[in-house]
Design an enzyme around this catalytic site. Structure first.
Site, PDB file in Angstrom:
ATOM      1  N   SER A  23       0.832  -1.199   0.000  1.00 39.26           N
ATOM      2  CA  SER A  23       0.000   0.000   0.000  1.00 39.26           C
ATOM      3  C   SER A  23       0.872   1.256   0.000  1.00 39.26           C
ATOM      4  O   SER A  23       1.931   1.275   0.621  1.00 39.26           O
ATOM      5  CB  SER A  23      -0.873   0.011   1.259  1.00 39.26           C
ATOM      6  OG  SER A  23      -1.537   1.236   1.371  1.00 39.26           O
ATOM      7  N   ALA A  72       6.052  11.777   4.216  1.00 39.94           N
ATOM      8  CA  ALA A  72       4.936  12.227   5.055  1.00 39.94           C
ATOM      9  C   ALA A  72       3.920  12.806   4.083  1.00 39.94           C
ATOM     10  O   ALA A  72       3.873  14.011   3.850  1.00 39.94           O
ATOM     11  CB  ALA A  72       5.376  13.257   6.081  1.00 39.94           C
ATOM     12  N   CYS A 131      -0.149   4.348  10.366  1.00 40.45           N
ATOM     13  CA  CYS A 131       0.494   5.478   9.701  1.00 40.45           C
ATOM     14  C   CYS A 131       1.299   6.240  10.746  1.00 40.45           C
ATOM     15  O   CYS A 131       0.751   6.626  11.783  1.00 40.45           O
ATOM     16  CB  CYS A 131      -0.520   6.405   9.049  1.00 40.45           C
ATOM     17  SG  CYS A 131       0.338   7.808   8.304  1.00 40.45           S
TER      18      CYS A 131
HETATM   19  O1  RRO Z   1       0.126   8.814   3.627  1.00 39.89           O
HETATM   20  C1  RRO Z   1       1.120   8.720   4.363  1.00 39.89           C
HETATM   21  O2  RRO Z   1       1.799   9.694   4.716  1.00 39.89           O
HETATM   22  C2  RRO Z   1       1.579   7.416   4.888  1.00 39.89           C
HETATM   23  C3  RRO Z   1       0.727   6.428   5.348  1.00 39.89           C
HETATM   24 BR1  RRO Z   1      -1.128   6.605   5.303  1.00 39.89          BR
HETATM   25  C4  RRO Z   1       1.264   5.236   5.919  1.00 39.89           C
HETATM   26  O3  RRO Z   1       0.576   4.319   6.388  1.00 39.89           O
HETATM   27  N1  RRO Z   1       2.619   5.119   5.971  1.00 39.89           N
HETATM   28  C5  RRO Z   1       3.430   6.073   5.507  1.00 39.89           C
HETATM   29  O4  RRO Z   1       4.672   5.913   5.569  1.00 39.89           O
HETATM   30  N2  RRO Z   1       2.914   7.220   4.961  1.00 39.89           N
END
Ligand code: RRO
Length: 306
Positions: A23, A72, A131
């Protein structure tokens, strides 16, 4: 390479090989996901989606570190109602399981997004409870075993598809959290999300990322993820999906030997493109042949024998 002992069943899903798109690394479009499948992935996990649309953080959202990337992004996504249209489009074209990564700010939100994703055609959901920097939740749900269990139970009661749970490395004991997730009914555990990290620009004397802190992925984190997979394998019975810095077939085999049933590839796609999947699958097939192993399942956790 056709099959070569690589096909297997993971939490009720049939995979032609044990590689999955992780993901987060790619967008939401059907075309992008299709390219990944053409590259050889056995399953795909979408970018995380939540109930309402989110813009994400201001730029810069990604910075290169010496052995990986720090991001981020801030969970930018179109919201599940908009994304459901894309899921329907993807489903009609993909021949591999489609797992939708789900994020929420409460147990009910997780359940509602999961229900909508499954109604649109997802074969499973992966709960992103880890996250490392979405501020609104105060702390990651995946850092708190009680809140985590509530989320998993609510989602399990809402959908009849496999529920993967993606764990955080930013906790005192990944094993404790993994046990809580298993007890609450998780069908599989993805280990792990990114490691909290940052970079500072020496000229401006300021953090590089607009959000200051981000999550590190790529080869720097591979040994960390491998160790968590190894430890969790000894304590839980649900299948584990290894994720963190996997870039070639040797990395993938290492994770299987540590106890993962499958692996997710993310950051390596940014460097090598979708064909990294085919390289890994071919290398794993050749490894099984060389070791005279008929099925990939036989090497899962093999490094634990004394
Ligand atoms: O979107 C992000 O900044 C992010 C997410 Br949702 C996540 O689960 N892990 C990450 O490293 N970035």
């Amino acid at each position: 390479m056709k099959d070569a002992g690589l096909s297997f069943r993971l939490a009720g899903l049939d995979l032609a090989n044990p590689t999955m798109l992780a993901s987060g690394i790619l967008g939401y479009s059907a075309e992008t996901l299709e390219n990944i499948v053409k590259g050889g992935a056995g399953a795909v996990v979408t970018k995380s989606v939540c109930l309402d649309p989110r813009e994400g953080y201001a730029n810069p959202t990604v910075v290169q570190a010496s052995c990986g990337l720090i991001n981020a992004m801030g969970l930018p996504n179109p919201g599940i109602d908009e994304f459901a249209k894309e899921i329907r489009k993807v489903k009609s074209r993909l021949k591999v399981p489609l797992i939708v990564s789900v994020f929420g700010f409460s147990a009910e939100e997780y359940a509602s997004v999961a229900r909508k994703a499954v109604a649109a055609g997802a074969n499973g959901v992966e709960l992103n409870v880890s996250c490392p920097h979405v501020k609104e939740t105060g702390s990651e749900i995946g850092q708190n075993p009680k809140r985590l269990a509530q989320v998993i139970r609510r989602v399990k009661a809402s959908v009849e598809k496999p529920v993967f749970v993606k764990l955080s490395p930013n906790v005192t004991s990944v094993v404790d959290i993994a046990e809580a997730a298993e007890n609450a009914g998780a069908d599989a555990l993805t280990i792990m999300n990114t490691v909290k990290a940052m970079a500072i620009d020496v000229e401006t004397a300021m953090p590089v990322l607009a959000n200051k802190v981000g999550g590190l992925s790529g080869s720097a984190v591979k040994p960390i993820a491998l160790r968590h997979v190894y430890d969790v394998y000894e304590q839980v019975d649900v299948p584990i999906v290894g994720c963190g810095g996997i870039a070639d077939w040797r990395d993938a085999v290492e994770f299987l030997l540590a106890g993962a049933s499958a692996v997710q590839i993310g950051t390596a796609i940014a460097v090598e493109g979708p064909l990294v999947f085919q390289e890994i699958v071919n290398g794993m097939g050749a490894y099984l042949k060389k070791k005279k192993v008929r099925s990939v399942k036989e090497i899962v956790g093999l490094s634990h024998r004394s």
